[in-house]
Design a protein around this motif. Structure first.
Motif, short mmCIF file in Angstrom:
data_model
loop_
_atom_site.label_atom_id
_atom_site.label_comp_id
_atom_site.label_asym_id
_atom_site.label_seq_id
_atom_site.Cartn_x
_atom_site.Cartn_y
_atom_site.Cartn_z
N GLU A 1 0.86 -1.11 -0.02
CA GLU A 1 -0.10 0.06 -0.06
C GLU A 1 0.92 1.19 -0.03
OE1 GLU A 1 -3.30 1.92 2.75
OE2 GLU A 1 -2.84 0.10 3.37
N ASN A 2 2.14 1.31 0.86
CA ASN A 2 2.73 2.34 0.94
C ASN A 2 3.80 2.54 -0.05
OD1 ASN A 2 1.47 2.98 3.26
ND2 ASN A 2 2.77 2.06 4.48
N TYR A 3 4.26 1.61 -0.76
CA TYR A 3 5.32 1.47 -1.56
C TYR A 3 5.15 0.99 -2.87
CZ TYR A 3 7.68 2.48 2.95
OH TYR A 3 7.73 2.65 4.23
N GLY A 4 4.02 0.29 -3.14
CA GLY A 4 3.74 -0.30 -4.30
C GLY A 4 4.02 0.43 -5.60
N GLY A 5 3.58 1.93 -5.39
CA GLY A 5 3.58 2.91 -6.48
C GLY A 5 4.89 3.65 -6.46
N SER A 6 6.09 3.21 -5.92
CA SER A 6 7.11 3.94 -5.72
C SER A 6 7.98 4.05 -7.19
CB SER A 6 8.15 3.21 -5.12
OG SER A 6 8.65 1.83 -5.34
#
Length: 227
Positions: free
Chosen positions: A111-116
């Motif tokens: 959720e936090n870093y999936g779209g990095s």
């Protein structure tokens, strides 16, 4: 007549008394039946018990002991199986808890870093918009006010989207202490009036995705020697 009858009766009684076995002898010789009152313990000999007469042969005690031994062995086996199942249950419960924690951690990271990667690819868009706004002169702003306002609005909207998804800007200022964790030194130069390790120029903003570094801020660092 009465006397003759009495004589006959006496004669019959004498004949009966002369017999080999009398009724009195039969009663006297009859075996005595053991009564319940006899089943008492002898206080003078406490080691004896009327129950001893009821016990079977010595082999019966061995049979009872063997049954008790078998029951104890079965009980120990059941206890061992219980402990084994308990250990397996505790291990399975611990594995399930660890799996739950790993799944929760993976979910948070996704959720936090999936779209990095997407966030990192959007940083050049920010750079181009910022350079475009910074290169506008006063004459161009007056001549194309609506166009420039649209560009500035797009830049602000992009920063708002970044903030919504946990992307924070790293914007150091001149005079700040150089931090190698979030800053990237593009050059070093001795500048009078500064201390070694101070930022003397900012050439590009950096960005953090939550607590992870997406891009370090590009800065120039003072290399003025001490003294």
């Amino acid at each position: 007549m009465a006397k003759e009858n009495e004589s006959d009766i006496e004669a019959a009684i004498e004949e009966m008394l002369k017999g080999d076995t009398s009724e009195a002898d039969k009663v006297k010789r009859k075996p005595r039946v053991k009564s319940q009152e006899d089943d008492v313990f002898d206080l003078d000999n406490p080691g004896t018990s009327p129950l001893d007469d009821v016990d079977g042969p010595e082999g019966d005690d061995a049979t009872v002991e063997s049954h008790v031994t078998v029951d104890s062995a079965e009980l120990e086996q059941l206890r061992a199986e219980r402990d084994e199942y308990k250990d397996k249950f505790v291990r399975a419960l611990a594995d399930a808890e660890n799996s739950r924690k790993r799944s929760e951690r993976d979910r948070r990271e996704a959720e936090n870093y999936g779209g990095s990667k997407l966030s990192r690819d959007m940083l050049p868009v920010f750079d181009n918009l910022k350079r475009a706004v910074g290169s506008i002169s006063d004459e161009q702003r007056e001549a194309n006010a609506a166009l420039i306002e649209g560009i500035e609005l797009t830049l602000r909207e992009l920063l708002s989207v970044f903030q919504k998804h946990g992307i924070k800007m790293i914007a150091p200022e001149v005079g700040d202490k150089f931090d190698p964790n979030v800053h990237e030194a593009m050059f070093e130069a001795p500048v009078p009036g500064t201390k070694a390790g101070e930022i003397i120029q900012v050439t590009g903003e950096g960005f953090m995705l939550h607590d992870r570094l997406l891009r370090a801020a590009k800065v120039g660092v003072s290399s003025t020697p001490k003294g």
